[in-house]
Design an enzyme around this catalytic site. Structure first.
Site, PDB file in Angstrom:
ATOM      1  N   GLU A  44       5.361  91.930 -39.122  1.00 14.35           N
ATOM      2  CA  GLU A  44       4.747  93.267 -38.869  1.00 14.35           C
ATOM      3  C   GLU A  44       5.875  94.174 -38.217  1.00 14.35           C
ATOM      4  OE1 GLU A  44       0.206  91.594 -37.230  1.00 14.35           O
ATOM      5  OE2 GLU A  44       2.031  90.991 -36.285  1.00 14.35           O
ATOM      6  N   TYR A  45       6.722  93.441 -37.328  1.00 13.53           N
ATOM      7  CA  TYR A  45       7.941  94.689 -36.692  1.00 13.53           C
ATOM      8  C   TYR A  45       8.451  95.259 -37.815  1.00 13.53           C
ATOM      9  CZ  TYR A  45      12.205  95.798 -34.350  1.00 13.53           C
ATOM     10  OH  TYR A  45      13.240  96.332 -34.110  1.00 13.53           O
ATOM     11  N   LEU A  92      14.263  72.366 -42.670  1.00 10.86           N
ATOM     12  CA  LEU A  92      13.466  71.063 -43.565  1.00 10.86           C
ATOM     13  C   LEU A  92      12.195  71.666 -44.377  1.00 10.86           C
ATOM     14  CD1 LEU A  92      12.897  68.954 -40.226  1.00 10.86           C
ATOM     15  CD2 LEU A  92      14.403  68.651 -42.180  1.00 10.86           C
ATOM     16  N   GLU A 125      10.216  61.008 -36.188  1.00 13.93           N
ATOM     17  CA  GLU A 125      10.497  61.512 -34.862  1.00 13.93           C
ATOM     18  C   GLU A 125       9.763  63.025 -34.667  1.00 13.93           C
ATOM     19  OE1 GLU A 125      14.639  63.008 -35.369  1.00 13.93           O
ATOM     20  OE2 GLU A 125      15.429  61.304 -36.018  1.00 13.93           O
ATOM     21  N   LYS A 127       8.700  66.603 -34.023  1.00 19.17           N
ATOM     22  CA  LYS A 127       9.408  67.899 -34.172  1.00 19.17           C
ATOM     23  C   LYS A 127       9.398  68.833 -33.185  1.00 19.17           C
ATOM     24  CE  LYS A 127      10.002  71.321 -37.726  1.00 19.17           C
ATOM     25  NZ  LYS A 127       9.762  72.452 -37.105  1.00 19.17           N
ATOM     26  N   ASP A 129       9.454  71.810 -30.693  1.00 19.67           N
ATOM     27  CA  ASP A 129       9.300  73.341 -30.907  1.00 19.67           C
ATOM     28  C   ASP A 129      10.139  74.041 -30.003  1.00 19.67           C
ATOM     29  OD1 ASP A 129       8.294  75.485 -32.251  1.00 19.67           O
ATOM     30  OD2 ASP A 129       6.351  75.603 -31.243  1.00 19.67           O
ATOM     31  N   GLU A 184      17.460  70.308 -30.196  1.00 19.60           N
ATOM     32  CA  GLU A 184      16.842  71.403 -29.765  1.00 19.60           C
ATOM     33  C   GLU A 184      16.604  71.617 -28.181  1.00 19.60           C
ATOM     34  OE1 GLU A 184      15.312  72.182 -32.758  1.00 19.60           O
ATOM     35  OE2 GLU A 184      13.441  73.540 -32.249  1.00 19.60           O
ATOM     36  N   TYR A 236      19.200  65.100 -32.217  1.00 21.36           N
ATOM     37  CA  TYR A 236      18.611  64.378 -33.410  1.00 21.36           C
ATOM     38  C   TYR A 236      19.541  64.633 -34.694  1.00 21.36           C
ATOM     39  CZ  TYR A 236      16.875  69.261 -34.096  1.00 21.36           C
ATOM     40  OH  TYR A 236      17.111  70.671 -34.014  1.00 21.36           O
ATOM     41  N   LYS A 300      13.054  60.967 -41.891  1.00 17.92           N
ATOM     42  CA  LYS A 300      14.090  61.015 -42.506  1.00 17.92           C
ATOM     43  C   LYS A 300      14.631  59.799 -43.047  1.00 17.92           C
ATOM     44  CE  LYS A 300      15.685  64.047 -38.664  1.00 17.92           C
ATOM     45  NZ  LYS A 300      16.541  64.395 -37.317  1.00 17.92           N
ATOM     46  N   LYS A 324       3.906  68.704 -40.668  1.00 18.91           N
ATOM     47  CA  LYS A 324       3.275  69.824 -39.679  1.00 18.91           C
ATOM     48  C   LYS A 324       1.945  69.500 -39.169  1.00 18.91           C
ATOM     49  CE  LYS A 324       6.366  73.228 -39.229  1.00 18.91           C
ATOM     50  NZ  LYS A 324       6.228  74.386 -39.747  1.00 18.91           N
ATOM     51  N   CYS A 418      -6.598  99.033 -63.225  1.00 23.32           N
ATOM     52  CA  CYS A 418      -5.398  99.022 -62.348  1.00 23.32           C
ATOM     53  C   CYS A 418      -5.747 100.299 -61.421  1.00 23.32           C
ATOM     54  CB  CYS A 418      -4.101  99.206 -62.930  1.00 23.32           C
ATOM     55  SG  CYS A 418      -2.820  99.732 -61.992  1.00 23.32           S
ATOM     56  N   CYS A 421      -2.758 103.155 -62.376  1.00 20.72           N
ATOM     57  CA  CYS A 421      -2.738 103.751 -63.754  1.00 20.72           C
ATOM     58  C   CYS A 421      -3.952 103.713 -64.648  1.00 20.72           C
ATOM     59  CB  CYS A 421      -1.336 103.018 -64.597  1.00 20.72           C
ATOM     60  SG  CYS A 421      -1.697 101.464 -65.358  1.00 20.72           S
ATOM     61  N   CYS A 442      -2.227  94.193 -64.394  1.00 24.32           N
ATOM     62  CA  CYS A 442      -2.348  95.506 -65.067  1.00 24.32           C
ATOM     63  C   CYS A 442      -1.624  95.362 -66.263  1.00 24.32           C
ATOM     64  CB  CYS A 442      -1.775  96.520 -64.062  1.00 24.32           C
ATOM     65  SG  CYS A 442      -1.264  98.213 -65.127  1.00 24.32           S
ATOM     66  N   CYS A 448       2.931 101.994 -66.337  1.00 24.04           N
ATOM     67  CA  CYS A 448       2.060 101.844 -65.032  1.00 24.04           C
ATOM     68  C   CYS A 448       3.228 102.244 -64.060  1.00 24.04           C
ATOM     69  CB  CYS A 448       1.935 100.487 -64.501  1.00 24.04           C
ATOM     70  SG  CYS A 448       1.032 100.415 -63.318  1.00 24.04           S
TER      71      CYS A 448
END
Ligand code: IVH
Length: 717
Positions: A44-45, A92, A125, A127, A129, A184, A236, A300, A324, A418, A421, A442, A448
């Protein structure tokens, strides 16, 4: 919402918007740099900055002295010295379901050629954050600490890491002479809450989550500020190491503990898929009570010799994956569905949402993928929807809440022409499988404008030719003025600076006209100065284009915009062929497809797309015209020199000590080219039992033939 289309803005509106964007971006920069508490995602930035740049491109006269374009991006922090990692810090692969995990284990087993009943031990292990860091110990003494950065190069944050009590300044026991410990840095929930309370009391901004506050804390220029914040560290993994103190991941973690490093207490050796999944569920139920954030579980392969054999694909190891936890969700309103036409003609529906915060990030857009997805969801404008985002992936709509549907909301009708076009937009049918493609495309192809312009934009984008000052809006302007149709035309611009000037001047005149009408002002006074500035714009642009006449083969291949060929694939191809001439010869050759497919990481669909591209005469001609402008630098040979680097190798027959996939990956990592067929250009044929015609071809071309053992001896085991 992204705001009004840029080509529809009047100059008064543009001026207002540039003012708004300058302030908004400055605020985000401040939040990111000073507080490490961004309130919007990177994407977004970037979109804000792009919009700012695009408006400036269309209205060069309105560029503000405090324009965000004059400042570097939020990401490129110049505050700390750079550190090149002795071994890259990798990322990973992800698994999102039990099936993905089973598939990961299956892949490992197949790669290693394990038999049924031969178990593979996995180290599981949590993960963590936080943010990864690398600690370099020499003779047991901490000499340097760095952030991950882009994986190759990070920032030197030694002074700050020294203030973390989990990080010993001197290791205990008998550590290797050189040891880079990776792990980490994180902040516990308790420390996070205390810090935010303190910030609030001092009238300072608070952090969005523990990860941002950990990142913000280690990236303080004044180490005494870091020292005042409670941070923790779990070890780790490792980078450079002078000698291995153990033969397994679990053994290494044990050694880390002996050296006085903090290792997560929950890590567990698992022997079966069931055990692995049980660990995951176990951790998931304990997650809320751990006292620090984790976003999944990492698996792992425990044995380091097997890790070595498995190696890497692109930038993640084959021997590990991250399982995840499910994504975070939120409810919001689907305000509109917009269709964007990409460079391949794909009609991509984008959901415009009422802004909503999900997992600490404001989400405004979500992908709707394609028309089947909209139908499956039965998403209608005005609907209340559940959205989710996981990590850095684009937010998605999970489902619609039918009870909250406004009365009269109609099913969404996906356009069959489209929007740019007006050509038919169709779903192709795969001749071989009879399957209907999920995407509507298209059929306008070269007529186009959206596709032409998108292809050109892709061509000049950052991973491609990266031409400074030639952004999306300029491409659109030059395309509108008839100066650009294909990549070669970009370089032809350098021969017609007057036309470029004229296009910009006309553009400017139209704008001032508009402005005069809107504001009733007389712009004549400032004219001379403006023209000066415009000359400079043209001059800089010509120079920027000229600079890119020398380009690496990988960038060139990527910039061509061949379907399914992105940065990684382009690099694989460039590494294989090395020079543009070899690549073009390869594409003309009868076995082009076979050779492409023989490359690790390139499958049938990609190979076919590349061959299709070169099968089109107009593509080849356009490329020829482009090459007339260019000096294409060959791809450097891999840094490691080995007895087989640069050699073309063919494997045939049955291999007994490793799978074909492993043999290929190994050879390539040593700088060899692996091909599927034998020709006079082949250097070595590795033949196992049962070798047939390829062995005969080798004899015919007098190519060196080795058995598996001789090959292994040659490459050193
Ligand atoms: S191993 C070559 N183990 O996850 C593999 N990473 O998505 C190196 N992470 O950049 C990473 N906990 O910041 C590994 N137990 C763990 C981890 C872990 C957290 C982070 C790490 C890495 C990212 C990859």
């Amino acid at each position: 919402m992204t705001g009004k289309a840029i080509d529809k803005l009047s100059s008064a509106e543009a001026e207002k918007e540039l003012d708004r964007l300058a302030r908004e971006i400055a605020e985000h920069d401040r939040r990111y740099h000073a507080e490490d508490a961004p309130s919007i995602s990177d994407a977004e930035y970037d979109a804000l900055r792009r919009r700012n740049a695009a408006i400036e491109e269309r209205f060069p006269l309105l560029v503000r002295p405090d324009s965000p374009s004059h400042r570097i991006g939020a990401k490129a922090s110049e505050k700390f010295a750079k550190v090149v990692h002795a071994r890259p810090m990798l990322s990973l692969d992800n698994a999102f379901s039990d099936e993905d995990v089973a598939e990961f284990l299956g892949r490992v087993r197949r790669f290693l050629g394990l038999k049924e009943g031969e178990e593979i031990v996995i180290m599981a292990e949590p993960k963590i954050d936080g943010l990864s860091a690398s600690l370099r110990y020499e003779k047991g003494v901490l000499v340097q600490g760095a952030t991950r950065g882009d994986g190759q190069e990070g920032e030197d944050i030694t002074a700050n890491l020294r203030t973390i009590s989990d990080i010993p300044l001197r290791l205990q026991g008998k550590p290797p002479a050189v040891l880079e410990v990776r792990g980490e840095v994180y902040m516990t929930h308790k420390a996070f809450e205390a810090l935010n309370k303190r910030q609030e009391k001092d009238g300072k901004p608070t952090y969005a989550n523990p990860r941002n506050s950990a990142a913000g804390s280690v990236r303080q220029l004044d180490p005494s500020i870091t020292a005042g914040r409670t941070l923790n560290f779990f070890a780790y993994a490792w980078g450079e190491i002078s000698e291995m103190p153990a033969k397994t991941q679990s053994g290494m973690l044990e050694k880390f503990r002996e050296y006085g490093l903090a290792v997560n207490p929950l890590v567990k050796r698992c022997e079966t898929l069931d055990e692995v999944l049980k660990f995951y569920r176990d951790i998931e139920t304990r997650r809320a009570r751990l006292g620090y954030d984790i976003d999944g579980v990492v698996y792992k392969v425990d044995r380091l010799d097997l890790q070595e054999r498995l190696g890497f694909v692109s930038r993640s190891p084959r021997w590990a994956t991250a399982h995840k936890f499910p994504a975070e969700q939120a409810e919001t309103v689907l305000e509109d569905i917009e269709i964007q036409v990409g460079r391949t003609g794909k009609l991509a529906p984008v959901a415009r949402l009422k802004p909503v915060t999900v997992g600490g990030v404001v989400v405004r857009n979500a992908t709707l993928h394609n028309e089947d997805e909209i139908a499956r969801l039965d998403a209608r404008i005005g609907d209340t929807v559940v959205i989710q985002r996981a990590g850095d992936v684009i937010p998605q709509i999970v489902r619609v809440i039918p009870d909250k549907r406004p009365r009269g909301a109609k099913p969404y009708k996906f356009p069959d022409t489209c929007p740019i076009c007006d050509s038919h937009a169709v779903r192709e049918v795969d001749e071989k499988t009879g399957k209907v493609d999920v995407d509507r495309r298209c059929t306008g192809g070269l007529i186009c404008d959206a596709q032409t312009v998108e292809r050109l934009k892709y061509f000049v984008a950052r991973d491609g030719f990266d031409i400074e000052g030639l952004g999306g809006t300029m491409i659109e302007l030059f395309h509108d003025k008839g100066l650009l149709k294909e990549p070669a035309d970009i370089f032809a611009l350098t021969e017609k600076p007057e036309k470029v000037s004229k296009a910009l001047a006309e553009h400017r005149a139209a704008l001032s006209e508009e402005r005069r009408a809107a504001e009733g002002k007389d712009p004549v006074k400032a004219k001379a100065k403006k023209e000066d500035r415009e000359d400079k714009v043209v001059e800089n642009l010509m120079a920027a284009i000229e600079r890119r006449r020398t380009i690496g083969l990988d960038r060139l291949i990527n910039a061509l915009g061949i379907r399914h060929v992105g940065e990684t694939t382009a690099r694989l191809i460039a590494r294989h062929y090395r020079t543009i001439d070899a690549f073009l010869d390869g594409m003309k050759a009868e076995n082009a497809r076979e050779e492409l497919e023989s490359l690790e990481g390139i499958g049938g669909i990609v190979a076919e797309a590349i061959c299709d591209f070169f099968g089109e005469k107009h593509n080849v001609k356009a490329l020829d015209r482009l090459l007339a402008w260019l000096d294409v630098t060959p791809m450097a040979a891999p840094a490691k020199s080995s007895p087989v680097s640069g050699k073309t190798v063919v494997f045939t027959g049955t291999l007994e000590k490793m799978t074909r996939q492993e043999a290929k990956a190994r050879a390539e990592s040593l700088g060899a080219k692996v091909s599927g067929s034998v020709s006079a250009k082949t250097d070595i044929v590795v033949a196992g039992p049962g070798a047939g015609s390829k062995l005969k071809d080798a004899q015919k071309h007098s190519v060196q033939v080795l058995d598996e053992d001789a090959w292994l001896k040659l490459i050193g085991g």
